[in-house]
Write a protein that holds these residues in place. Structure first.
Motif, short mmCIF file in Angstrom:
data_model
loop_
_atom_site.label_atom_id
_atom_site.label_comp_id
_atom_site.label_asym_id
_atom_site.label_seq_id
_atom_site.Cartn_x
_atom_site.Cartn_y
_atom_site.Cartn_z
N GLU A 116 0.79 -1.20 0.00
CA GLU A 116 0.05 0.21 -0.05
C GLU A 116 0.83 1.37 -0.09
OE1 GLU A 116 -3.85 1.96 2.38
OE2 GLU A 116 -2.66 0.18 3.27
N ILE A 117 0.62 2.29 -0.83
CA ILE A 117 1.20 3.60 -0.98
C ILE A 117 0.71 4.27 0.31
CG2 ILE A 117 1.72 5.56 -2.40
CD1 ILE A 117 1.06 3.78 -4.81
N ALA A 118 1.66 4.97 0.96
CA ALA A 118 1.60 5.86 2.04
C ALA A 118 2.18 6.96 1.80
CB ALA A 118 1.83 5.45 3.33
N ASP A 130 -4.13 2.53 -2.49
CA ASP A 130 -3.57 2.07 -3.59
C ASP A 130 -2.30 1.36 -3.60
OD1 ASP A 130 -4.95 3.77 -5.50
OD2 ASP A 130 -3.91 5.51 -4.85
N VAL A 131 -2.07 0.25 -4.39
CA VAL A 131 -1.21 -0.63 -4.27
C VAL A 131 0.00 -0.37 -5.31
CG1 VAL A 131 -0.27 -2.89 -4.59
CG2 VAL A 131 -2.64 -2.67 -3.52
N GLY A 132 1.43 -0.18 -4.85
CA GLY A 132 2.24 0.21 -5.84
C GLY A 132 3.62 -0.22 -5.07
N SER A 133 4.83 0.28 -5.81
CA SER A 133 6.11 -0.38 -5.30
C SER A 133 6.99 0.92 -5.79
CB SER A 133 6.41 -1.58 -6.32
OG SER A 133 6.68 -1.19 -7.52
N LEU A 134 8.18 1.15 -4.98
CA LEU A 134 9.18 1.95 -5.18
C LEU A 134 10.50 1.41 -5.84
CD1 LEU A 134 8.92 4.64 -2.23
CD2 LEU A 134 8.82 5.02 -4.61
N ASP A 135 10.97 1.61 -6.92
CA ASP A 135 12.18 0.87 -7.24
C ASP A 135 13.50 1.67 -6.67
OD1 ASP A 135 13.00 3.27 -8.76
OD2 ASP A 135 12.59 2.67 -10.65
N GLN A 136 14.90 1.13 -7.01
CA GLN A 136 15.97 1.59 -6.39
C GLN A 136 16.17 3.05 -6.61
OE1 GLN A 136 18.96 -0.99 -7.69
NE2 GLN A 136 18.89 -0.22 -9.74
N ASP A 137 15.70 3.58 -7.75
CA ASP A 137 16.01 4.94 -8.07
C ASP A 137 14.87 5.86 -7.42
OD1 ASP A 137 18.34 4.41 -9.29
OD2 ASP A 137 17.08 3.53 -11.01
N GLY A 138 14.04 5.47 -6.63
CA GLY A 138 12.80 6.06 -6.12
C GLY A 138 11.72 6.34 -6.81
N ASP A 157 -2.76 -0.92 -8.71
CA ASP A 157 -4.07 -0.74 -8.65
C ASP A 157 -4.71 -0.41 -7.34
OD1 ASP A 157 -6.74 -1.33 -9.63
OD2 ASP A 157 -6.13 -3.17 -10.65
N ARG A 158 -6.06 -0.27 -7.37
CA ARG A 158 -6.59 0.04 -5.73
C ARG A 158 -6.73 -1.39 -5.10
NH1 ARG A 158 -7.27 4.35 -3.39
NH2 ARG A 158 -9.21 3.78 -2.53
N LYS A 159 -6.21 -1.34 -3.86
CA LYS A 159 -6.23 -2.27 -3.12
C LYS A 159 -7.64 -3.19 -2.96
CE LYS A 159 -4.61 -3.45 1.63
NZ LYS A 159 -4.06 -2.79 2.93
N LYS A 160 -8.73 -2.35 -2.96
CA LYS A 160 -9.91 -2.96 -2.99
C LYS A 160 -10.42 -3.68 -4.24
CE LYS A 160 -12.66 0.97 -4.13
NZ LYS A 160 -13.60 2.05 -3.95
N ASP A 161 -9.69 -3.40 -5.34
CA ASP A 161 -9.78 -4.10 -6.79
C ASP A 161 -9.24 -5.45 -7.02
OD1 ASP A 161 -11.69 -2.06 -7.24
OD2 ASP A 161 -10.38 -0.71 -8.16
N VAL A 162 -7.94 -5.64 -6.09
CA VAL A 162 -7.24 -6.51 -6.50
C VAL A 162 -7.94 -8.01 -6.42
CG1 VAL A 162 -5.24 -8.00 -5.64
CG2 VAL A 162 -5.13 -5.53 -5.34
N ASN A 198 -2.24 -12.77 -6.69
CA ASN A 198 -2.80 -11.46 -6.60
C ASN A 198 -2.75 -10.96 -8.17
OD1 ASN A 198 -3.44 -11.13 -4.03
ND2 ASN A 198 -1.40 -10.17 -3.61
N VAL A 199 -3.90 -10.72 -8.74
CA VAL A 199 -4.24 -10.24 -9.93
C VAL A 199 -4.70 -8.80 -10.01
CG1 VAL A 199 -5.51 -10.43 -12.14
CG2 VAL A 199 -4.94 -12.42 -10.92
N TYR A 200 -3.74 -7.85 -10.53
CA TYR A 200 -3.95 -6.29 -10.60
C TYR A 200 -4.89 -6.06 -11.78
CZ TYR A 200 -0.64 -6.44 -6.79
OH TYR A 200 -0.04 -6.83 -5.76
N PRO A 201 -6.07 -5.92 -11.86
CA PRO A 201 -7.07 -5.62 -12.86
C PRO A 201 -6.43 -4.31 -13.83
CG PRO A 201 -8.29 -5.81 -11.03
CD PRO A 201 -7.12 -6.15 -10.67
#
Length: 313
Positions: free
Chosen positions: A155-157, A188-196, A202-207, A214-217
């Motif tokens: 989750e993105i904070a 929201d679901v996301g990720s940060l790479d090594q370069d920031g 996707d939206r957490k509720k939509d996964v 886990n399938v991200y629509p």
């Protein structure tokens, strides 16, 4: 002059693009409703230099033949946000409109989170939403709100001076998304790479939970919208007896186009993971849309559940 494309005055975009234009002494042009063809006319006739819109409307805009019939040379910057953007759309916007494209998520409760920049690598501009905006801290957490490893999804904070104080008169709802250290948990679901650079899945509720995977629509939607015969896509999970949830894709075709369910699945095969392939495809003439032109997926889920209940009966 700035053109916020169909701005709802209670959303983040109402406090951003219009204010930036007015504070800099510019002219502000507003659309009362989403109309990509009208937006192109306004860019030409009002000599718009900065335009703001949502990916779904801009996708329709660049597919119109009017793009090549209008003089859009005044356009210098195009900003996008509000929903996930297919990488191909970023490239198409730059090529067909001939301007700089900024892509970044904004949250009414928390302001701007991140943005791409002109000097970012092309791959980062096309496939991420950039690095955190000035003065914004971003982290990725698990379900227990503990930091996850770099590159891992969660989750993105975010935390900044733009984060709201709370929902007026709703302390319980406020406590669900704000902690004592000022972090806002976006859903929201996301990720940060090594370069920031931040990527949004996707939206957490939509996964969708398909057999433990886990399938991200949004990933499926972004790929399917690259098909020239597909105008709009929405993917949801529907109850399944074996896999927990089945992946169902709702497809709105370009006017006059023809596709079958097999065509849709074959287009995805080999391009996205097998466990993400749609198991069901429904063709629709139109989608239930919000005022921001976002598909109201809860209505599609309600329709699917009613359909399954009728079938069981």
């Amino acid at each position: 002059a700035a053109l916020p494309n169909s701005v709802l005055m209670y959303h983040l975009s109402a406090g951003a693009a219009p204010l930036m234009s007015l504070l800099s002494g510019g002219k502000l042009v507003l659309q009362s409703r989403v109309d990509p063809r009208e937006a192109l006319r306004l860019i030409e006739e009002e000599r718009i230099s900065f335009a703001v819109g949502a990916p779904r409307t801009e996708m329709l805009m660049v597919r119109l033949s009017a793009v090549d019939q209008r003089d859009l040379s005044s356009l210098r910057v195009f900003g996008m946000g509000g929903s996930l953007c297919p990488p191909e759309l970023i490239r198409t916007l730059k090529d067909r409109l001939g301007c700089v494209v900024f892509n970044g998520p904004g949250i009414t409760e928390a302001g701007f989170v991140s943005t791409t920049r002109p000097n970012d690598p092309e791959a980062a501009q096309a496939s991420t939403v950039g690095r955190p905006a000035t003065g914004v801290d971003v982290k990725i957490v698990d379900d227990d709100r503990r930091d996850v490893a770099t590159g891992e999804a969660g989750e993105i904070a975010c935390r900044s001076a733009m984060v709201m104080k709370g929902y007026y008169g709703h302390p319980e709802e406020t406590a669900e998304v704000l902690d004592g250290d000022g972090w806002y948990y976006s859903g929201d679901v996301g990720s940060l790479d090594q370069d920031g650079y931040l990527s949004i899945c996707d939206r957490k509720k939509d996964v969708i939970n398909r057999g433990g995977e886990n399938v991200y629509p949004a990933e499926i939607e972004r790929y399917l919208t690259t098909h020239p015969q597909i105008q709009m896509v929405a993917v949801i999970g529907v109850p399944g007896e074996v896999s927990g949830e089945r992946v169902r894709a709702y497809i709105q075709l370009v006017e006059g186009a023809e596709m079958t369910e097999t065509d849709v699945v074959n287009y995805c095969r080999g391009q996205i993971a097998n466990y993400m392939l749609p198991e069901e495809v429904r063709f629709v003439k139109a989608f239930p849309l919000s005022a921001l032109w976002k598909v109201q997926k809860y209505k599609l889920r309600e329709e699917a559940i009613e359909e399954l209940a009728a079938k069981d009966a």
